[in-house]
Design an enzyme around this catalytic site. Sequence first.
Site, short mmCIF file in Angstrom:
data_model
loop_
_atom_site.label_atom_id
_atom_site.label_comp_id
_atom_site.label_asym_id
_atom_site.label_seq_id
_atom_site.Cartn_x
_atom_site.Cartn_y
_atom_site.Cartn_z
N LYS A 244 0.84 -1.20 0.00
CA LYS A 244 0.00 0.00 0.00
C LYS A 244 0.88 1.25 0.00
O LYS A 244 2.08 1.19 0.24
CB LYS A 244 -0.92 0.00 1.22
CG LYS A 244 -0.20 0.04 2.55
CD LYS A 244 -1.18 0.00 3.71
CE LYS A 244 -0.44 0.02 5.05
NZ LYS A 244 -1.37 0.04 6.20
N ARG B 266 -10.76 0.00 15.30
CA ARG B 266 -10.68 0.70 14.02
C ARG B 266 -11.65 -0.04 13.12
O ARG B 266 -12.85 -0.08 13.41
CB ARG B 266 -9.23 0.72 13.52
CG ARG B 266 -8.98 1.68 12.37
CD ARG B 266 -7.53 1.79 12.01
NE ARG B 266 -6.95 0.52 11.56
CZ ARG B 266 -5.74 0.38 11.06
NH1 ARG B 266 -4.94 1.43 10.96
NH2 ARG B 266 -5.28 -0.80 10.68
N TYR C 137 14.25 31.92 3.54
CA TYR C 137 13.02 32.54 4.01
C TYR C 137 13.13 32.94 5.48
O TYR C 137 13.63 32.17 6.31
CB TYR C 137 11.85 31.57 3.86
CG TYR C 137 11.31 31.47 2.45
CD1 TYR C 137 10.71 32.56 1.83
CD2 TYR C 137 11.41 30.27 1.75
CE1 TYR C 137 10.21 32.46 0.55
CE2 TYR C 137 10.91 30.16 0.47
CZ TYR C 137 10.32 31.25 -0.14
OH TYR C 137 9.83 31.16 -1.41
N MET D 47 10.10 24.88 -0.40
CA MET D 47 9.21 23.94 -1.05
C MET D 47 9.95 23.05 -2.04
O MET D 47 9.69 21.85 -2.13
CB MET D 47 8.07 24.66 -1.76
CG MET D 47 7.10 23.74 -2.47
SD MET D 47 5.73 24.60 -3.27
CE MET D 47 4.70 24.99 -1.85
#
Length: 381
Positions: A45, A139, A272, A321
């Site tokens: 997964k 769950r 930044y 980023m």
Amino acid sequence: MNSTENINYEDLRAYREINLSNLKHNLLQIESLLNNNCKVMAVVKADAYGHGAVEVSKYLQSLGIMHFAVACIDEAIELRKAGIVGEILVLGYTPTSRKKDLIYYNISQTIVDINYAKELCENEGILDVHIKLDTGMNRLGTKIEDIEELIEIYKNEKLNIKGTFSHLSRADSLLEEDVNFTNSQIDKFYKIIDILEKSNIDVGKIHLQSSYGITNYKNLKCDLVRPGIILYGVSSIPYDKTLDELSLKPVLSLKTKIASVKVIHESETVGYGNNFTSNRDMKIAVATIGYADGYPRGLSRYDFKVLINGHVAKIIGNICMDQMILDVSNIENLKIGDTVTLIGEDKGGYISIDAISEVTNTINNETLTAIGKRVSKIYIK
């Protein structure tokens, strides 16, 4: 990309190397803990924990693995379209409106609770399923107190029962309280299996152990095990010593490139927010990876290190980023295009994923699966 053949590394902005030989090693280590009748259901997964679900599954299939587990139907369909055969089990919820897709692609679906089973049976077609029992995690899974309704699910002619399973929520911990809770889950699971079998119910293949269940609770009698994180050669918890006996080998390395090299002077700021101020003349470099690629911004201002040509460089300023800035004052002959190793080995040096996860206060599962799709995958043997 399927291998290192014909790959021009100069074309790559950021990439992960997936070492399939290490994947095979880890699989063999896991299989060495199992009895002859127990098989591996490989958990692939979340794009195989960031390693590439299709390529990883194809390779595991070539090694004889015939059971795979994913989180959702679209992950399962991707594998089928790529030619993966054998069983693919969806561990999570699939909308009942997609029952036809489950049947068409020959995908097994988890029964997440009794009401879900009833809704699935209202639609046409016979569906392969594994029934999940809730043994205390609260769950997904059917509550084991509902034994009569549970038996009715097993008897429903629209459900082809392929297996029965549960999930151990504290198997990674060896603290007495957690071991006691895990043992209570194990007891509940086998008691309900016993009740079902005494009611002439075919429960299919039973499975209970994911990665830490395999390592910490070796002697359970199951037909399948579900290794996830350990298949990829790391622990969930950073620097966890409970897996040392397996001698796992990390499968993934993470690398990027130098885009620019320049000199700044004492008292100049970087990045930044001007959060780094140089206390001397420095040589700095910009590397082509950032938090949008899954490299955590939380590593900023922790003096975190990377490797370049076998030398250590420190991250300075805030990770951006798409880029980050490095102090490379101690590295000679540095040039644009040089490789930066963020996870993995470089000329005798090593940066572990554990170090990243520890600083960012998370588990290695999250660090791996957070790596973004802009980061290319290269498969090596």
